[in-house]
Write an enzyme that holds these catalytic residues in place. Structure first.
Site, PDB file in Angstrom:
ATOM      1  N   ARG A 227       0.848  -1.193   0.000  1.00 16.40           N
ATOM      2  CA  ARG A 227       0.000   0.000   0.000  1.00 16.40           C
ATOM      3  C   ARG A 227       0.882   1.241   0.000  1.00 16.40           C
ATOM      4  NH1 ARG A 227      -3.343  -2.581  -1.826  1.00 16.40           N
ATOM      5  NH2 ARG A 227      -5.455  -3.028  -1.113  1.00 16.40           N
ATOM      6  N   HIS A 275      -0.882   0.212 -10.116  1.00 15.04           N
ATOM      7  CA  HIS A 275      -1.548  -0.806  -9.286  1.00 15.04           C
ATOM      8  C   HIS A 275      -1.976  -2.012 -10.141  1.00 15.04           C
ATOM      9  CE1 HIS A 275      -3.685  -1.139  -5.168  1.00 15.04           C
ATOM     10  NE2 HIS A 275      -3.535  -2.354  -5.673  1.00 15.04           N
TER      11      HIS A 275
HETATM   12  P1  NDP Z   1      -1.025 -11.382   4.525  1.00 14.27           P
HETATM   13  O1  NDP Z   1      -1.995 -10.932   5.574  1.00 14.27           O
HETATM   14  O2  NDP Z   1      -1.027 -12.805   4.112  1.00 14.27           O
HETATM   15  O3  NDP Z   1       0.480 -11.036   4.981  1.00 14.27           O
HETATM   16  C1  NDP Z   1       0.819  -9.825   5.582  1.00 14.27           C
HETATM   17  C2  NDP Z   1       2.252  -9.918   6.058  1.00 14.27           C
HETATM   18  O4  NDP Z   1       2.639  -8.645   6.588  1.00 14.27           O
HETATM   19  C3  NDP Z   1       2.424 -10.928   7.203  1.00 14.27           C
HETATM   20  O5  NDP Z   1       3.629 -11.642   7.055  1.00 14.27           O
HETATM   21  C4  NDP Z   1       2.481 -10.038   8.430  1.00 14.27           C
HETATM   22  O6  NDP Z   1       3.219 -10.572   9.523  1.00 14.27           O
HETATM   23  C5  NDP Z   1       3.199  -8.831   7.885  1.00 14.27           C
HETATM   24  N1  NDP Z   1       2.960  -7.670   8.729  1.00 14.27           N
HETATM   25  C6  NDP Z   1       1.782  -7.060   9.014  1.00 14.27           C
HETATM   26  N2  NDP Z   1       1.981  -6.041   9.871  1.00 14.27           N
HETATM   27  C7  NDP Z   1       3.314  -6.005  10.118  1.00 14.27           C
HETATM   28  C8  NDP Z   1       4.137  -5.204  10.938  1.00 14.27           C
HETATM   29  N3  NDP Z   1       3.640  -4.197  11.683  1.00 14.27           N
HETATM   30  N4  NDP Z   1       5.464  -5.464  10.975  1.00 14.27           N
HETATM   31  C9  NDP Z   1       5.987  -6.483  10.247  1.00 14.27           C
HETATM   32  N5  NDP Z   1       5.265  -7.294   9.454  1.00 14.27           N
HETATM   33  C10 NDP Z   1       3.938  -7.054   9.397  1.00 14.27           C
HETATM   34  O7  NDP Z   1      -1.273 -10.418   3.290  1.00 14.27           O
HETATM   35  P2  NDP Z   1      -0.909 -10.630   1.736  1.00 14.27           P
HETATM   36  O8  NDP Z   1       0.489 -11.127   1.631  1.00 14.27           O
HETATM   37  O9  NDP Z   1      -1.976 -11.389   1.044  1.00 14.27           O
HETATM   38  O10 NDP Z   1      -1.023  -9.117   1.204  1.00 14.27           O
HETATM   39  C11 NDP Z   1      -0.250  -8.070   1.778  1.00 14.27           C
HETATM   40  C12 NDP Z   1      -0.778  -6.739   1.273  1.00 14.27           C
HETATM   41  O11 NDP Z   1      -0.483  -6.571  -0.094  1.00 14.27           O
HETATM   42  C13 NDP Z   1      -2.305  -6.589   1.353  1.00 14.27           C
HETATM   43  O12 NDP Z   1      -2.717  -6.198   2.630  1.00 14.27           O
HETATM   44  C14 NDP Z   1      -2.584  -5.521   0.310  1.00 14.27           C
HETATM   45  O13 NDP Z   1      -2.559  -4.252   0.913  1.00 14.27           O
HETATM   46  C15 NDP Z   1      -1.411  -5.634  -0.652  1.00 14.27           C
HETATM   47  N6  NDP Z   1      -1.843  -6.129  -1.992  1.00 14.27           N
HETATM   48  C16 NDP Z   1      -1.548  -5.380  -3.099  1.00 14.27           C
HETATM   49  C17 NDP Z   1      -1.935  -5.822  -4.360  1.00 14.27           C
HETATM   50  C18 NDP Z   1      -1.585  -5.061  -5.604  1.00 14.27           C
HETATM   51  O14 NDP Z   1      -2.200  -5.299  -6.646  1.00 14.27           O
HETATM   52  N7  NDP Z   1      -0.599  -4.170  -5.572  1.00 14.27           N
HETATM   53  C19 NDP Z   1      -2.721  -7.055  -4.523  1.00 14.27           C
HETATM   54  C20 NDP Z   1      -2.893  -7.803  -3.303  1.00 14.27           C
HETATM   55  C21 NDP Z   1      -2.466  -7.330  -2.092  1.00 14.27           C
HETATM   56  P3  NDP Z   1       2.718 -11.916  10.277  1.00 14.27           P
HETATM   57  O15 NDP Z   1       2.948 -13.036   9.284  1.00 14.27           O
HETATM   58  O16 NDP Z   1       3.619 -11.996  11.452  1.00 14.27           O
HETATM   59  O17 NDP Z   1       1.260 -11.715  10.604  1.00 14.27           O
END
Ligand code: NDP
Length: 311
Positions: A227, A275
């Site tokens: 994001r 995007h």
């Molecule tokens: P997931 O929920 O599967 O993974 C999120 C990851 O981020 C997890 O490993 C989580 O840690 C980590 N995380 C969250 N908060 C923190 C923090 N404060 N510090 C460190 N690590 C953190 O999400 P996805 O992988 O499916 O997607 C991630 C993001 O990508 C989505 O939320 C979306 O915003 C974006 N996205 C963008 C797209 C595009 O077209 N550009 C398409 C799809 C998604 P933990 O494993 O420990 O919980």
């Protein structure tokens, strides 16, 4: 019980098309669109891209908001969404693969000096320049969830040294996994490329401020497909101008569509894609049908969001 499909989008796919797809998987279900909504009291589940507040007050029996994608920040942060309404998202393979490929493509572009060679060709100049050696290149992947873990594995399979970072501890074969905010600056200092694929939460908004950018390895490349609000864009421009960072590749920006007068467009060290990194949904709509049935049966939902955590 009825499912309302309400994306409000015209440039992606229509609500009627999505409704048709979902109905193929559960032909007897009551699936509606804003055009065919009928009695709104019947709606128990709503499939959305963004949540429109004006719709919520008309749906007194809403129990589940299903995001047709991954990022749920506009739903979680919606002050009009009652606490008892649950949120689920999609975790399809196709966009995860697409985003991993997007990261790989722009890392290879830098490693192989593709922009340099394209410019030299324009001038008809034969200018050999050594490609950067993959096995001695360190790539950081921030976020090791559905998309980040796939990205880290793909980059490792290609031969990069990969470091990953998440909120909670992880173990992934071949990847050096770190977690927690205090580990981030040290990781950034070692990485030639940093791939950010984090959700937008209170902890991640503005995480890449001037101080965090200063912790990055000089000349390194920052790629963001999570994001836009992860990065302080003014601080990014300043870090690039000072030559602290080599390049930034942004698939997401704070404001989308990116306004025509944004300095990000014209900065020589910034590449923008609109995007598009995770475009294809694949067969993800089957999970929408599955969640409608699970909601009715009182079974655990697929990919339910933790509203307090924000993702
Ligand atoms: P997931 O929920 O599967 O993974 C999120 C990851 O981020 C997890 O490993 C989580 O840690 C980590 N995380 C969250 N908060 C923190 C923090 N404060 N510090 C460190 N690590 C953190 O999400 P996805 O992988 O499916 O997607 C991630 C993001 O990508 C989505 O939320 C979306 O915003 C974006 N996205 C963008 C797209 C595009 O077209 N550009 C398409 C799809 C998604 P933990 O494993 O420990 O919980």
């Amino acid at each position: 019980m009825a499912l309302l499909i309400d994306t409000g989008l015209s440039n992606w796919t229509s609500d009627a098309d999505i409704a048709r797809d979902v109905l193929r998987q559960m032909p007897d279900a009551d699936v509606r669109t804003p055009e065919t909504i009928g009695n709104a009291n019947d709606i128990t589940m709503m499939a959305v891209v963004d949540l429109k507040t004006n719709r919520l007050s008309d749906l007194p029996n809403l129990k589940l908001v299903q995001k047709l994608g991954a990022g749920v920040e506009t739903i979680v942060d919606n002050p009009d969404l009652p606490n008892h309404v649950r949120i689920a998202r999609l975790k399809p393979d196709a966009p995860a693969q697409g985003i991993a490929e997007w990261f790989l493509a722009y890392i290879l572009r830098a490693q192989r000096h593709m922009a340099f060679h394209a410019a030299a060709q324009q001038r008809a100049e034969w200018q050999p320049k050594a490609p950067t050696f993959t096995p001695s290149t360190v790539v950081g992947v921030l976020g090791l969830g559905h998309i980040g873990s796939r990205t880290a594995r793909m980059l490792h399979a290609v031969g990069f040294q990969v470091m990953g970072w998440s909120r909670s501890p992880k173990q992934i074969d071949g990847i050096t996994c770190l977690h927690g905010e205090s580990a981030l600056p040290g990781l950034l200092g070692q990485c030639d490329h940093v791939c950010a694929i984090l959700p937008s939460t209170q902890q991640t908004v503005g995480l890449f401020d001037a101080n965090m950018l200063a912790a990055m390895k000089p000349g390194s490349q920052l790629l963001n497909a999570g994001r836009g609000d992860l990065i302080d864009e003014q601080a990014l421009i300043e870090a690039l101008d000072r030559g602290r960072l080599g390049h930034a590749v942004l698939d997401v920006t704070c404001e989308e569509p990116l306004p025509k007068d944004s300095p990000l467009w014209r900065h020589p060290a910034i590449t923008i894609t609109p995007h598009v990194s995770g475009w294809h949904l694949g067969d993800a709509l089957s999970d929408v049908a599955e969640n409608f049935q699970r909601l009715a049966a009182g079974s655990p939902l697929l990919h339910e969001v933790d509203r307090s955590r924000g993702y």
